[in-house]
Structure formats: C-alpha cells, structure tokens
Design an enzyme around this catalytic site. Structure first.
Site, PDB file in Angstrom:
ATOM      1  N   GLU A 604      -6.139   8.424  -5.498  1.00  0.00           N
ATOM      2  CA  GLU A 604      -4.953   8.848  -6.238  1.00  0.00           C
ATOM      3  C   GLU A 604      -3.720   8.041  -5.867  1.00  0.00           C
ATOM      4  OE1 GLU A 604      -2.995  10.130  -8.924  1.00  0.00           O
ATOM      5  OE2 GLU A 604      -4.587  11.635  -8.735  1.00  0.00           O
ATOM      6  N   VAL A 607      -1.962   4.493  -7.355  1.00  0.00           N
ATOM      7  CA  VAL A 607      -0.906   4.408  -8.378  1.00  0.00           C
ATOM      8  C   VAL A 607       0.031   5.594  -8.202  1.00  0.00           C
ATOM      9  CG1 VAL A 607      -0.379   4.327 -10.839  1.00  0.00           C
ATOM     10  CG2 VAL A 607      -2.502   3.313  -9.992  1.00  0.00           C
ATOM     11  N   LEU A 611       2.195  10.944  -6.552  1.00  0.00           N
ATOM     12  CA  LEU A 611       2.247  11.491  -7.906  1.00  0.00           C
ATOM     13  C   LEU A 611       0.830  11.660  -8.471  1.00  0.00           C
ATOM     14  CD1 LEU A 611       5.164   9.382  -9.446  1.00  0.00           C
ATOM     15  CD2 LEU A 611       5.269  11.731  -8.585  1.00  0.00           C
ATOM     16  N   GLY A 662      10.197   1.463   4.442  1.00  0.00           N
ATOM     17  CA  GLY A 662       8.777   1.723   4.190  1.00  0.00           C
ATOM     18  C   GLY A 662       8.381   1.735   2.735  1.00  0.00           C
ATOM     19  N   GLU A 665       4.930  -3.111   0.975  1.00  0.00           N
ATOM     20  CA  GLU A 665       3.791  -3.426   1.818  1.00  0.00           C
ATOM     21  C   GLU A 665       4.308  -4.203   3.040  1.00  0.00           C
ATOM     22  OE1 GLU A 665       0.851  -2.365   1.273  1.00  0.00           O
ATOM     23  OE2 GLU A 665       0.824  -1.826  -0.852  1.00  0.00           O
ATOM     24  N   ASP A 676       0.976  -6.381  -6.960  1.00  0.00           N
ATOM     25  CA  ASP A 676       0.746  -4.969  -6.665  1.00  0.00           C
ATOM     26  C   ASP A 676       0.803  -4.137  -7.949  1.00  0.00           C
ATOM     27  OD1 ASP A 676       0.461  -2.850  -4.581  1.00  0.00           O
ATOM     28  OD2 ASP A 676       2.366  -2.185  -5.430  1.00  0.00           O
ATOM     29  N   LYS A 680      -2.151  -2.012 -10.124  1.00  0.00           N
ATOM     30  CA  LYS A 680      -1.997  -0.613 -10.533  1.00  0.00           C
ATOM     31  C   LYS A 680      -2.283  -0.421 -12.014  1.00  0.00           C
ATOM     32  CE  LYS A 680       1.365   0.508  -6.900  1.00  0.00           C
ATOM     33  NZ  LYS A 680       2.770   0.854  -6.586  1.00  0.00           N
TER      34      LYS A 680
END
Length: 813
Positions: A604, A607, A611, A662, A665, A676, A680
C-alpha cells in the site's frame, strides 16, 4: 484409600523427595495411602545403558554403575535419620551387589537376554521405593511392600501382561491385614507365577499404580509429575498451552496415544473399568488444580487437546489389483503383526485402490520389506506397486468427546493449516469422531501445533510473527508504533504482533519468543553479521506460523528476494517500490507466487505513503468498475519542494530541507528525477489491469542533464546550486501565469506520463499544500466527478503507519 504415584522427576533428588513426602504426609492425614514410585530420575536409562555396555565388553559400564550407586547412597545420607542409616545402607548395598553380579554376567557372556534386562532395569524402583519408605518413617506411619509379591504377570519379561485375577486377590489379601497409614511400593516391576522378575513396559509405574487402584477399588488415583496436568498441547512446543481442568478417559487415551506423555494409555484401562477418577498433579506446584480424568465431563468444549507424534513414516500400498479384492488389508496387518510392528495410523481410499499406514521410523524398512515380500506375486505381475515409503513425517491430532456435535471442525483445522502452507499427506478420522488426525512433514509440526492451538484455544487471538529489515527513519517509527499499540491490538483486534527478527545493513538479531521493543537497538547492535541470504535462511528455519517479512528499505537487492519469502508461505509487506515497478514478468511472478503459496503480498505504501490509494483501487476493480483515467500528484517530496520554492529561496536549500524532514528518499535524485513518480503511476496502471513497463512511462524531467548524471549526493546538490537560474526560470514562468508548479502523473487510454505542470487556480491540485498527495480516479462509475483521495503522502511517520496498516490487514484476513 488413595493411590499416589510419583514419577522419576518427582524423586530425582533429595530435595524433590522431601517435597514428595510433604504431599504424602498431607494426604495421609485424611486417607490411607498407597504410594507407588518410579526410579530416581534417569536411573533406569543408566542401568539399561550399563547393561548394554557390559554386553559389548565396554568397561565403562562400571562408571555408570558407580554413578547410580553413589547417588542412592547420597540420598540415604541426606534423608535417613543418622541412627538408621547403617541399617538402610546394608540393605541397599546388598541390592547393588546383586546388580553388580548381573552386570558382570553380561560382561562375561557378552550378551543380555530379555530376562536379564528386565531384572536389571527393575533395580531402580526397588532401590527408590525402599529408601523413600525409610525416609517416610521419620514423620509418617509408613511401611514397604515389594510389588513383585503382589502383581503377577505372563512370562513376557519386558512388556508383561498382568494376570488381574491373581493380582487382585494378592492385593486384597495383603492390604486387608496391613495397618500402615502409608505403604510404599515400587512401580514398573512384577513377577511371573514361578517368581521370575518382569517389567510392565513403557509407563510401567503409572500402570502399577492403576493396577493397585483398580484391585483395591481406591477412591482416587493421583499421578504426580513435573507438570500441572494434561495440557491443551505440548507446552514445550506451544507456549500458550494450558492445563485441561477436566477430561474423559477416552479423551485422555486419545491424547496419550498421540504423544501426550503425562499418562500412558495402559494406565487408564484398569481405572476406566471401575470408573476410578485419575487426578494428575504437579509435585512442585501442588497448589495447582491439575487435570481430573473421569468417565464423563460436563464440558461443552468441542476440542479438548492437540497432540502429535514425531518420527513417523507413511507406507502406501496401491494398485489396480487391490480394487474389489477381499483380504488385502488382512494380509497387510497380519504381515506387520508377525513382525511385531505397531501401526500408528490407518487410512484407506474409498476406491480400495490404496491403503496407507503410519509406522514409527525405526520400523519403516522392516515393514516395507515385509509387505513387499507378502505381495511379491502381485508386484511381479504389476497388479500392485511396491510400497511407497515417505519419511520425516509427524502426526497431529485434534481430540475431544464433543467434536461429533460440532460442524465444521475439520474445515477449520485444514483451512488454518492450509493458510500456513502446512501440507497434509494423509487424514484419518474415527467413526466415533473423537479424533481427527493428519500426517504432515516433521519440519512443520511446531508451526502446525501452534496454528491449531491458536485456532481452537486462544479466543481467536491471532499471532503474527514479523521479520523486519530496514530500521532507519521509517523502520524505527514502525517498530515504535507496534510497541505502542500492542495492548490495543490484543484487546480490540485480537492480534498479537511479535517482532521476531530485525536486520539492518550490518547486523541481524532474532528471538523466537519475540524481541523486546524497548531495547531492540541494543539487541541489534550485539547481533550477528547479516546478509540477505542469512536473514532469509534464519526466517525460513524458524518456520513460524503467520510469518511476515517487512521491507522498510528502498534497496533493489532486498526487493529481489521477495519471491524467496513468498514461496515459503511468508507474507511480504513493503514500502519499497522497486519490485512492483520492475519488469512486468517479475511483477506478475510475485503476484502469482503470492496466490500459489497463499502468502500475502501487500505494498500500500508504494503509492501515497499511508493513504489508502492501492486498497481503494483494488476495491474498485474487484467490484467490477474499470479505470479510464488517473491524475495524481504522487510525490510528497516534490510537492513540498515546489510549495516552498520561490524567488526568495534557493532550490538547493528547499531540497535539503525536504530531505532533512524525511520527505525524500536517501538519494533525493530518485524523487527529483521523476523516476519515483514514474514507478508509482506504473504500479497504479498495473493494479488497474494494464500491462506496462517502466520504459513505457513518458518522463518529462525538469532537472538539468548535469544533475541527472551525478553519482552521489554531494555532486547532486552542487549541481542544484550551479543551476539555480534554471530553477528560478521554471518558477517565474508558472508564477507569471498565476499558476502553481505540481509534478503530475497521468494515466489515460493505456498510456502514462509524469512531469512538471502549470496548475491554474481552479484545478483540484492548486491548493495541495505541504507534502500532501492527491489522486483522482476517473472510472465507469465516476466518469465526470472523480473519486478523490487526498492527504499526507510523505514522511516517515505516515509511511510507517501505512506499513502497519498492511500488517493489520494480514492479521485480520
């Protein structure tokens, strides 16, 4: 009158014997008591070993003999009053002299006959019962009687059959005139009618006690041991097992037949016929209730216990020549009977095409050879196949009188085993429905027992065993969340989540009972050197039920071992996008292997961090909807960067801040290059049912070429500083149009693209703040007004919570 039997562990030392005498003294205050004792702990094994050594001309037998002798003399010194020690020692020395002569005879003759072995192995009980009877005289009105004068058996020296008629008469005649409040008797040993020593076989001391109880119509038989009764499962294998308060004779016999060593089946038979209650108690915790065994119980519990037998071999005889032919089973079992081979389990196909029997490993070769010889004629003419031999197996059994009154028990049993990839090789269920047995691989026995115990005894509390790799920002917060929510999960979700293994790039640490999450850092620092293979092999070897591998890294090498875990029925939960965005064949393979081995594969957080993007998409597809278009801002880091970048800041400083908090990556170029986001949208497209490769995604990068070509973070940040004018121009162009910059992923008509876009003020993406993500799903059911998911899409805390949510999904499944 009550009969109390104390096993070898209860009389293993002077200290434990004192505890035994306290129990006897307390019981004797109200009742006359017969006390049957085993040999001092391990004595019988040592005597048999000494005899075997002597027969092999191994002079070390004298060392074992002296070890046994010194132990008994020490007990005398500890427990017998000083003024009576010489008298007791004299008799004990005489017994040891006889024993020594027998061992010397074995040495000289270089052999040991069943008669001699029976005599030698019975010395332990003769010695222990006499010494304990003399120790009891310190405080109790105690006497002693040699069981060989009361229990009469057949001439089968090592597993003699009792002559109950003579034995009952002897017992009644003796105790009619016996006035001692307590009488000590040796267990295990007996005599033939002509006075030759015999033994009663495995569990012989328990059997002796049951014989006395039945012969004298005792009020109760108490079996005192080192555990607090018969347990729902073997407590050394199933930590959550607990004593069964009340159980029937039939249930006890079934459990004992299938490996419950607290009591042996022959013990129950004499007491069952006269309905004498058996109480199993713990010598070392006498206050515990123990287990009461009677004719019937009032319990409505369907399953009373789970037991198992190790070292089983399955023999299968099959062939078309068996169908409709009478006498096949008779020939099989007659053959085994002649060879004195015990059959543990039997099952036969309704077509009569095959018959399976379970025997102990030690008998397997002889059994297979004998059956093949019996059916040599049929085998030669290809009517029957040679016996198929399957070894390294175990039998697990559910036991309960009320099982026949509850539907679905077999379904629950085999469903729970199947979910944990425990392969069932054979099944047997008696017509009485008191037992359901299954043959499984030995390596799965522990997992199977724990799985079934959880299913039938633990109030539906499901235990998950996690193996976590990656304990940086995300991993550390994930462990903290598990630790914080442990009580809540048990109480409200019936989940017991344990972290069994942890690794970083250098070290790994494991604890089969669960690591202490208050000091996991210290445990990891003191752990052993790790590697991907070492961590996987240890996880595999532990073979725990409901195992889950959790990957908190962004490491390509880690993503490449997922298949190994899934093929071992170990679930995988990951925030690492590389696997699901790898080549299409690998993505499909992971999905297929997950289904094949019933091992969940959840991602999960690939992506939208925490959420529910992928979960919502899966539900849409599963309910029959179809995706037409996806528009999304899927990079929390890029959204943070462009929400904070303007003419008063530098692009370098904003990216550095995003990394510090944070949102990116460890290598921020992964986020800023668009790779990235491309991964996704590729994952969302694949989950929507489209077959795309990463190379099919049109990536419109805004980074200068020299930034894309850097190989480390220092060079990358330096390139950002050098290209500040380029980034200011990008900002100015959007600002002049009264637009905001958003890095948008789009999927439509089977094609996907990612890139920086100018978002006008009337667009849903315009007011997307901070590091939030937003996803718009346009589907057949949402063709104009899309289904919208919006919220925090980056950060260690929310990513950890997303991983945690996937773990909970597995637990609730």
């Amino acid at each position: 009158m009550k009969v109390l039997k104390f096993g070898g562990s209860s009389v293993a030392s002077s200290q434990t014997i004192q505890q035994v005498l306290q129990v006897v003294k307390q019981t004797a205050q109200k009742d006359k008591v017969l006390v049957v004792v085993s040999a001092f702990g391990k004595t019988t094994n040592k005597l048999i070993a000494a005899a075997e050594q002597a027969a092999r001309k191994d002079t070390n037998y004298t060392s074992l003999f002296n070890e046994v002798k010194q132990h008994h003399l020490q007990v005398i010194a500890d427990l017998i009053a000083t003024e009576r020690q010489d008298e007791v020692k004299t008799k004990v020395e005489k017994l040891f002299s006889k024993l020594e002569i027998l061992l010397q005879g074995c040495f000289l003759l270089e052999e040991i006959t069943p008669k001699t072995l029976a005599t030698i192995s019975g010395f332990g009980e003769l010695l222990s019962s006499y010494i304990i009877s003399e120790a009891a005289k310190n405080e109790i009105d105690a006497g002693y009687k040699d069981s060989r004068e009361l229990i009469i058996t057949s001439n089968s020296f090592e597993n003699a059959q009792v002559n109950f008629k003579l034995t009952e008469k002897n017992c009644q005649d003796f105790f009619k005139n016996n006035n001692n409040q307590v009488t000590l008797l040796p267990g295990f040993i007996a005599n033939t009618e002509n006075g030759q020593s015999t033994t009663l076989g495995r569990g012989g001391s328990d059997y002796s006690a049951a014989i006395y109880a039945a012969s004298l119509n005792a009020e109760e038989l108490q079996i005192w041991t080192d555990v607090s009764g018969m347990y729902t499962a073997n407590p050394s294998v199933v930590k959550q097992a607990f004593p069964i308060p009340h159980i029937s004779y039939q249930e006890a016999m079934e459990l004992s037949h299938f490996g419950a060593k607290v009591i042996y089946p022959p013990t129950i038979q004499p007491t069952l016929e006269k309905k004498i209650p058996i109480l199993i108690k713990n010598t070392f915790q006498p206050e515990q209730n123990g287990t009461l065994i009677t004719d019937k119980t009032n319990s409505k519990t369907s399953v009373k216990g789970i037991s198992h037998i190790e070292n089983i071999t399955l023999l299968t005889l099959e062939g078309s020549g068996m169908i409709g032919v009478s006498g096949v089973s008779k020939r099989v079992f007659e053959t085994l009977s002649v060879e004195n081979i015990n059959v543990v389990l039997i099952t036969q196909a309704s077509s009569e095409h095959s018959i399976c029997i379970g025997v102990f490993d030690k008998d397997a070769n002889k059994a297979a050879e004998s059956i093949n010889e019996t059916f040599a004629f049929e085998i030669e003419r290809h009517k029957v196949n040679p016996v198929i031999v399957e070894q390294n197996l175990a039998i697990i059994a559910l036991v309960g009188d009320n099982m026949k009154n509850h539907q679905g028990l077999s379904g629950r049993m085999f469903s729970s085993l199947g979910k944990n990839n425990v392969n069932v090789r054979a099944i047997a269920q008696g017509a009485s429905e008191k037992n359901i047995s299954a043959v499984i691989n030995s390596v799965d026995a522990k997992k199977a027992l724990n799985t079934l115990h959880e299913q039938f005894f633990e109030e539906n509390i499901k235990q998950l065993n996690l193996f976590v790799t990656g304990v940086g920002n995300v991993g550390e917060r994930f462990l903290a969340q598990i630790h914080k929510q442990a009580t809540y999960l048990k109480e409200y979700l019936k989940l017991n989540i344990r972290v069994v293994g942890i690794s970083n790039s250098r070290k790994m640490t494991f604890n089969e009972d669960g690591l202490d999450l208050t000091n996991w850092k210290e445990a990891l620092e003191n752990g052993e050197q790790t590697s991907l293979d070492a961590f996987f092999n240890k996880t595999k070897a532990l073979n725990l039920r409901n195992s889950v591998f959790v990957d908190n890294t962004a490491n390509k090498n880690v993503s490449e071992v997922y298949q190994n875990y899934l093929e071992q029925n170990i679930g995988v939960v990951t925030c690492n996008k590389i696997a699901c965005a790898s080549n299409l064949d690998n993505y499909k393979t992971l999905k297929r292997v997950s289904r094949k081995f019933n091992a969940p594969f959840l991602f999960e957080t690939n992506v939208g961090a925490g959420l529910p993007v992928i979960d919502t998409l899966k539900n849409l597809i599963a309910s029959g909807d179809r995706i037409h278009k996806i528009q999304a801002v899927l990079s929390g880091s890029l959204n943070f960067v462009f929400n904070n970048f303007n003419e008063n800041t530098t692009f370098h400083d904003v990216v550095a801040q995003a990394q510090k908090e944070g949102f990116t990556e460890p290598d921020p170029k992964i986020d800023l290059s668009g790779i990235d986001v491309a991964r996704k949208i590729l994952i969302l497209a694949r989950e929507s049912g489209y077959e795309l490769e990463l190379s099919d995604i049109d990536n419109n990068s805004f980074l200068p070429e020299k930034s894309l070509k850097t190989t480390n973070n220092d060079d990358f940040y330096a390139s950002l500083t050098a290209s500040e004018a380029h980034f200011q121009n990008i900002y100015k162009e959007a600002n002049d149009k009264d637009c905001r910059l958003k890095y948008v992923a789009t999927f439509e008509n089977g094609k996907a693209s990612v890139g920086l876009q100018h978002i006008p003020s009337d667009h849903p993406f315009y007011n997307l703040e901070g590091s939030d993500n937003i996803v718009l799903f346009f589907t057949e059911r949402y063709p104009v007004n899309p289904l919208l998911i919006k919220g925090a899409g980056a950060g260690a805390e929310v990513t950890a919570s997303g991983i945690f949510a996937d773990v909970i999904r597995i637990g609730k499944n």
